[in-house]
Write an enzyme that holds these catalytic residues in place. Structure first.
Site, PDB file in Angstrom:
ATOM      1  N   GLY A  27       0.810  -1.216   0.000  1.00  0.00           N
ATOM      2  CA  GLY A  27       0.000   0.000   0.000  1.00  0.00           C
ATOM      3  C   GLY A  27       0.839   1.260   0.000  1.00  0.00           C
ATOM      4  O   GLY A  27       2.036   1.231  -0.296  1.00  0.00           O
ATOM      5  N   ASN A  28       0.182   2.405   0.285  1.00  0.00           N
ATOM      6  CA  ASN A  28       0.797   3.733   0.175  1.00  0.00           C
ATOM      7  C   ASN A  28       1.412   3.887  -1.222  1.00  0.00           C
ATOM      8  O   ASN A  28       2.593   4.152  -1.391  1.00  0.00           O
ATOM      9  CB  ASN A  28       1.842   3.964   1.274  1.00  0.00           C
ATOM     10  N   HIS A  33       4.476   2.037  -8.146  1.00  0.00           N
ATOM     11  CA  HIS A  33       3.481   0.956  -8.120  1.00  0.00           C
ATOM     12  C   HIS A  33       2.587   1.018  -9.361  1.00  0.00           C
ATOM     13  O   HIS A  33       2.255  -0.011  -9.953  1.00  0.00           O
ATOM     14  CB  HIS A  33       2.598   1.070  -6.871  1.00  0.00           C
ATOM     15  N   LYS A 146      13.621  -1.393  -7.518  1.00  0.00           N
ATOM     16  CA  LYS A 146      14.192  -0.624  -6.409  1.00  0.00           C
ATOM     17  C   LYS A 146      14.595  -1.572  -5.282  1.00  0.00           C
ATOM     18  O   LYS A 146      15.627  -1.408  -4.655  1.00  0.00           O
ATOM     19  CB  LYS A 146      13.238   0.439  -5.883  1.00  0.00           C
TER      20      LYS A 146
END
Ligand code: PAF
Length: 275
Positions: A27-28, A33, A146
């Site tokens: 999430g976030n 994403h 990443k």
């Protein structure tokens, strides 16, 4: 987008879903994403994502409790990018009793870099990713570069456990000033945010040194860490490694430069594939 909080509901919805691409998250969500979801959209008939902050991959003094939880905004982004199903279980659904069976990555992959500094982290990641793979049963799964070591661990796990899943590594998405997008960037105050692009700039300097033909890897690594320290960073490592196994460079293997460093209380990681 359908939101499922139970395994049973997700499984029922996915029967007959055709080729499934799966991008798990905590999430976030940010543009990094979103790019995973866009690649997933190209790769399959049905796109599934998950949001689950996985307690067992956090160390006791890490940021599990304060990890940013932004569920409504995340759903809006997933919906906008065309995700079909979101799996958002609570802890009781995924871990109904304390987990006793774990996926243990090879010490050669887990005992270095992030795994050395964060003991148990990759065991927690490999275990939850295996559980999610078993629940979703995707043909394709997507992970960001990443978390370079995480991607390597997952690729090796899938190969060695014969999981019939193609793993796609997606490029890092950066802010215009070079900072790799990360959910943890939100912890930085304004001065730290202005300083943060130095991590990527330092990796680029290391890449330039390698491009001149230098092979004194540990000198280059030490100099880069000293430069970061001179600007208030606390580097955990800057490491020049083989891309495929993250071991010390050998022969003409393609290289990646990996970094982890703390700025104030925020620990940032980044990497750069060199030459
Ligand atoms: O990269 C992440 O966000 C997490 O490590 C993952 C793969 C979703 C497992 O919890």
């Amino acid at each position: 987008m359908q939101i499922h909080t139970t395994i049973a509901s997700l499984r029922a919805a996915l029967s007959g879903a055709g080729r499934i691409a799966f991008a798990p998250t905590m999430g976030n969500l940010h543009a990094g994403h979103v790019s995973l979801m866009q690649t997933a959209r190209q790769a399959a008939d049905t796109v599934v994502s998950s949001i689950f902050v996985n307690r067992i991959q956090f160390g006791p003094n890490e940021d599990f409790d304060c990890y940013p939880r932004t569920f409504q905004a995340d759903c809006a982004q997933l919906e906008a990018v065309g995700v079909d199903h979101l799996f958002a279980p609570d802890e009781a659904e995924l871990y109904p009793s304390p987990q006793q069976y774990f996926v243990l990555p090879s010490p050669a992959h887990d005992g270095i870099l992030e795994g050395k500094i964060r003991p148990g982290h990759f065991q927690g990641v490999a275990t939850v990713v295996t559980k999610l793979f078993n629940i979703v049963q995707p043909q394709v799964a997507l992970f960001g570069k990443k978390d370079y070591q995480q991607l390597m661990v997952i690729r090796n796990m899938v190969r060695e456990l014969n999981l019939p899943i193609e793993i796609i590594g997606c490029e890092i998405v950066r802010a215009p000033d070079g900072l790799a997008l990360s959910s943890r960037n939100g912890y930085l105050d304004a001065a730290q945010r202005a300083e943060a692009p130095r991590l990527q700039a330092t990796l680029q300097e290391v890449a330039r040194a390698l491009a001149t033909g230098r092979r004194d890897y540990s000198v280059i690594e030490q100099n880069a860490m000293q430069q970061l320290a001179a600007h208030g960073w606390h580097p955990d490592y800057i490491a020049i490694r083989n891309r495929h196994d993250l071991q010390a460079p050998q022969g003409n293997a393609a290289l990646v430069i990996l970094a982890a460093a703390r700025l104030g209380d925020t620990r940032l990681i980044d990497n750069l594939e060199a030459g």
